[in-house]
Design a protein around this motif. Sequence first.
Motif, PDB file in Angstrom:
ATOM      1  N   ALA A 259       0.746  -1.074   0.115  1.00 46.33           N
ATOM      2  CA  ALA A 259      -0.121  -0.029   0.185  1.00 46.33           C
ATOM      3  C   ALA A 259       0.805   1.144  -0.135  1.00 46.33           C
ATOM      4  O   ALA A 259       0.578   2.183  -1.030  1.00 46.33           O
ATOM      5  CB  ALA A 259      -1.069   0.112   1.296  1.00 46.33           C
ATOM      6  N   ALA A 260       1.721   1.417   0.884  1.00 46.70           N
ATOM      7  CA  ALA A 260       2.829   2.466   0.682  1.00 46.70           C
ATOM      8  C   ALA A 260       3.744   2.560  -0.409  1.00 46.70           C
ATOM      9  O   ALA A 260       3.811   3.656  -0.756  1.00 46.70           O
ATOM     10  CB  ALA A 260       3.740   2.291   2.035  1.00 46.70           C
ATOM     11  N   ASP A 262       2.853   1.628  -3.498  1.00 47.75           N
ATOM     12  CA  ASP A 262       1.646   2.175  -4.380  1.00 47.75           C
ATOM     13  C   ASP A 262       1.443   3.632  -4.299  1.00 47.75           C
ATOM     14  O   ASP A 262       1.292   4.276  -5.285  1.00 47.75           O
ATOM     15  CB  ASP A 262       0.558   1.294  -4.566  1.00 47.75           C
ATOM     16  N   GLU A 263       1.415   3.937  -3.120  1.00 50.08           N
ATOM     17  CA  GLU A 263       1.108   5.519  -2.816  1.00 50.08           C
ATOM     18  C   GLU A 263       2.080   6.264  -3.445  1.00 50.08           C
ATOM     19  O   GLU A 263       1.754   7.207  -4.123  1.00 50.08           O
ATOM     20  CB  GLU A 263       0.704   5.649  -1.430  1.00 50.08           C
ATOM     21  N   ASN A 266       2.232   6.282  -7.204  1.00 49.11           N
ATOM     22  CA  ASN A 266       1.208   7.085  -7.944  1.00 49.11           C
ATOM     23  C   ASN A 266       1.669   8.545  -7.718  1.00 49.11           C
ATOM     24  O   ASN A 266       1.234   9.199  -8.673  1.00 49.11           O
ATOM     25  CB  ASN A 266       0.044   6.781  -7.110  1.00 49.11           C
TER      26      ASN A 266
END
Length: 486
Positions: A259-260, A262-263, A266
């Motif tokens: 999650a981190a 991918d953040e 992005n």
Amino acid sequence: MRIAIGGFMHESNTFAPLPTDLRRFRDGSLTYGDPTVPVWQDAHHEVGGFIEGAGKFGYDLAPVAMAWATPAGPVTDEFFDHFTDALATGCKLARADGVLLALHGAMVTPKHPDADAEVLRRIRAALGPNVPIAVTLDFHGNVSPQMAETANILIGYQTYPHVDQRQRGLIAAQLLARAVKGEVRPVCHVAKPPMLLNLLGQDTSREPMAGLMRTAREMEQQPGILSVSLMAGFPYADVPDMGASVIVVADGNRTHAKAAADELANAMWSVREQLNVPCPRPEAAVHMALTSTKLPALLVDLGDNIGGGSAGDGTVLLAELLKQHAKGFVVVIHAPAAVEQAKSAGVGGTVDVTVGGSTGVLHGEPVRVRGMVRSLHEGKWTEVEPRHGGRRQNDQGHTAVIDLADGNQLVLNSLRMPPFSLGQLTSIGIDPKQARMIVVKAAVAYKAAYEPIGGEIIEVDTPGLTAINAARFEYKRIRRPMYPLD
């Protein structure tokens, strides 16, 4: 607690015709066993951090082997197999509790487009699944998900020029020591946005890269996040994993790591257009240097960036400087044959030499010059300051300084040497602060040394194996679509 340390570092330009074999590593640095320690312990390099970490974090060193060579074409499979086997066997025989390994992340061989992942695979096979492995990677590593599946910890440099290497080595050492003690259970995830980053946009002092780095450091303050590495990638490698990436190391929670990562990936994608930096062509750039009042003007020869694997004998800017009757320039050219001519003429002798074109005319046509041999040198010096690459002992081979007309100086060397240290000039009697113009065959890495003494910086869109415009290259193996090509 016993920790094995070693490394295998090469940035492989797959467009470069010069293969990197045993001799190239001997020209760079090649050590086995205990001699690795005195070579690297004082260096501003991650292996120096590994060695320092023994005292800081309470482990015993088991030095295995370390290899480094100047960027060029792919590493030969013969040397790759030999040295990887030496690392894997050495790590196994060390009976270590953990392994600290310095890799580049953009090494390629004819058989292995993701050679760093293959190194890790073989070491993991030798050690089994339970020995933790921590790896440091160059900011320009083309990091693959396979690396994260094999290593427990991946830590990338976070400065370009790379001046934080020793610090990143210490971070890897601390996390590995904690993992061996059972204090953390590190797991990695790699996110790969489909981006090819312009080298100028990779400069970590330049926005928006500087802002992205601030975000990465803020993310490391989140509970459960052990490390965040934003990686720019190496665009001169035509391999499937070429491009930018984000590595997150989390404490036992791979979902959190993903999650981190991918953040931040992005966030990189959202500023992709700003990460591509335009620059002038040679004729306009030299004119800018001639009229600049901020001296010395630095002409950055992006197409002949030695640190990216180019030939180092580019003549495009030399020819343009001569064409525009420049005065007071300093240009360094890799020209072993011309060095031998200068040695034959001797100090004070006159030489007519042809430089450039040794690897074809991609970096410009051969240029003939006439001048006096001012001095001859062995070409070795020691760098004591933190510099890109972290090396302390430097060697550009036998070197000749040729005085041309109008106060111009041509430095001819016999070993390709990136301009990461002012010692390249000061060790041969040239004060760079007294020059009106200096051609720097680099992209960003030179700044740690040259920016403090430089005046106007003029980055030049020159042709060559490291051209700043990715559209100049024919990619056949990279993922598509890929920004900005598609």
